[in-house]
Design a protein around this motif. Structure first.
Motif, short mmCIF file in Angstrom:
data_model
loop_
_atom_site.label_atom_id
_atom_site.label_comp_id
_atom_site.label_asym_id
_atom_site.label_seq_id
_atom_site.Cartn_x
_atom_site.Cartn_y
_atom_site.Cartn_z
N GLU A 108 0.82 -1.20 0.00
CA GLU A 108 0.00 0.00 0.00
C GLU A 108 0.86 1.26 0.00
O GLU A 108 0.36 2.36 -0.29
CB GLU A 108 -0.94 0.02 1.20
N ARG A 109 2.14 1.11 0.33
CA ARG A 109 3.07 2.21 0.28
C ARG A 109 3.76 2.26 -1.08
O ARG A 109 4.03 1.23 -1.71
CB ARG A 109 4.15 2.06 1.37
N GLU A 110 4.09 3.44 -1.53
CA GLU A 110 4.82 3.59 -2.80
C GLU A 110 6.23 3.03 -2.65
O GLU A 110 6.94 3.32 -1.70
CB GLU A 110 4.90 5.06 -3.19
N ILE A 146 -1.40 2.83 9.47
CA ILE A 146 -1.30 1.47 8.91
C ILE A 146 -1.52 0.48 10.05
O ILE A 146 -1.08 0.73 11.18
CB ILE A 146 0.09 1.24 8.25
N ARG A 150 0.61 -5.20 10.18
CA ARG A 150 1.24 -5.09 8.87
C ARG A 150 2.63 -4.47 9.00
O ARG A 150 3.57 -4.89 8.33
CB ARG A 150 0.37 -4.22 7.95
#
Length: 338
Positions: A108-110, A146, A150
């Motif tokens: 979900e992070r770049e 977050i 995770r």
């Protein structure tokens, strides 16, 4: 200006928030920051032995803050996870908790470099929800919530092993003499370690002295983009040395021309990477000479940038009326992993 080093970006964030104190001198240590080349002659921006000791020492000298390691490299991963949870969940308001995680495990992070794995430092805090943590990633200019599970899963990655904390209670203004000493320590005027390393890696895979297969060269060069952006740190140095003399940086023709040279330096490293790949795919040995030529041009370009920066630094010293420390010129050996 782009941020270029996750450890440095994390520790500079609190400096940026402190009135009267400037974080940009700390970037003097970034353009030639440490990296490693292993026994297979592979470039790596990070290694299991990286401790950032010089950065931590100079951070204390520059800003008066001790960066303390909490990650125990002799302990197992779950023990370190427990330490992290305790630090985050019992964090005083003025404490910053840093951890290395594998950004690849957080899709979900770049992950702009598309690396697997991708060791990367971030800072963590609790939220009102015990199952969620707040993550701050100054290097990528990202922050958000977050799930805690995770985050911990990304810390469990074998590629991620590191963490620090520091308290922002007594940040001090940096004396000009200390900045001058740091600049002198960081400025390698007679060699460019990154370009030198790429040349040695290239020759280890090509030509009569090759000891690694040519097919391995793209993998050996794959982290060039992560390393090349460190050269943008020169912009921070030019801008600060100008502005600390009361001069304009952004928009000034001379400064903008320097920034174009720095941009060309960064982009040409990517060109070197692509040309090495083309060398492998085409089998055209004439391309080897062109890669060597690009490396020679990079040396010439970076030496010119360093000469301009050193001249500006000397001008700044005269403005500040401080002594002239000698720039660091000895060859720093590349770290070779066991």
């Amino acid at each position: 200006m782009i941020k270029v080093h996750c450890f440095v970006s994390c520790v500079c964030e609190i400096i940026k928030r402190t009135p009267g104190v400037d974080h940009r001198p700390f970037y003097f240590g970034v353009w030639d920051a440490d990296f490693s080349v292993n026994d297979e002659m592979e470039l790596s921006y990070h290694s299991p032995h990286t401790r950032h000791n010089e950065f931590r020492d100079w951070y204390k000298l520059l800003y008066g803050i001790s960066i303390e390691p909490w990650y125990d490299h002799d302990a197992d991963k779950e023990t370190n996870i427990q330490t992290l949870v305790s630090l985050v969940e019992n964090r005083p308001s003025d404490r910053q908790v840093m951890v290395m995680l594998d950004l690849y495990r957080l899709p979900e992070r770049e992950n702009k470099f598309h690396q697997n794995p991708f060791p990367h430092y971030v800072m963590l805090e609790t939220t009102d929800n015990p199952d969620e943590w707040f993550m701050s990633d100054p290097d990528f200019r990202w922050e958000g919530v977050i799930p805690k599970a995770r985050i911990l899963e990304s810390v469990r990655s074998p590629a991620a092993a590191g963490g620090f904390y520091f308290d922002g209670l007594n940040i001090r203004h940096t004396p000009a003499e200390t900045v001058a000493a740091y600049f002198a320590q960081c400025m390698k005027t007679d060699h460019n370690p990154f370009t030198d390393a790429l040349r040695r890696i290239l020759r280890a895979h090509t030509g009569p002295d090759a000891r690694q297969p040519l097919a391995h060269l793209p993998h050996a060069f794959r982290e060039i983009p992560v390393m090349a952006i460190r050269k943008y740190a020169y912009e921070h140095a030019f801008a600060w040395l100008l502005e600390d003399q009361g001069k304009q940086a952004e928009g000034a023709p001379w400064f903008e021309a320097i920034c174009e040279d720095i941009e060309r330096l960064v982009k040409t490293y990517t060109q070197i990477q692509f040309r090495a790949l083309k060398l492998l795919m085409s089998g055209n040995n004439d391309l080897l000479a062109s890669v060597e030529q690009l490396l020679d041009e990079q040396d010439e370009r970076e030496f010119a940038i360093k000469a301009s920066l050193l001249a500006l630094f000397n001008e700044w010293q005269r403005y500040r009326d401080i002594g002239v420390p000698h720039a660091h010129t000895e060859q720093a050996p590349l770290e070779v992993l066991p």
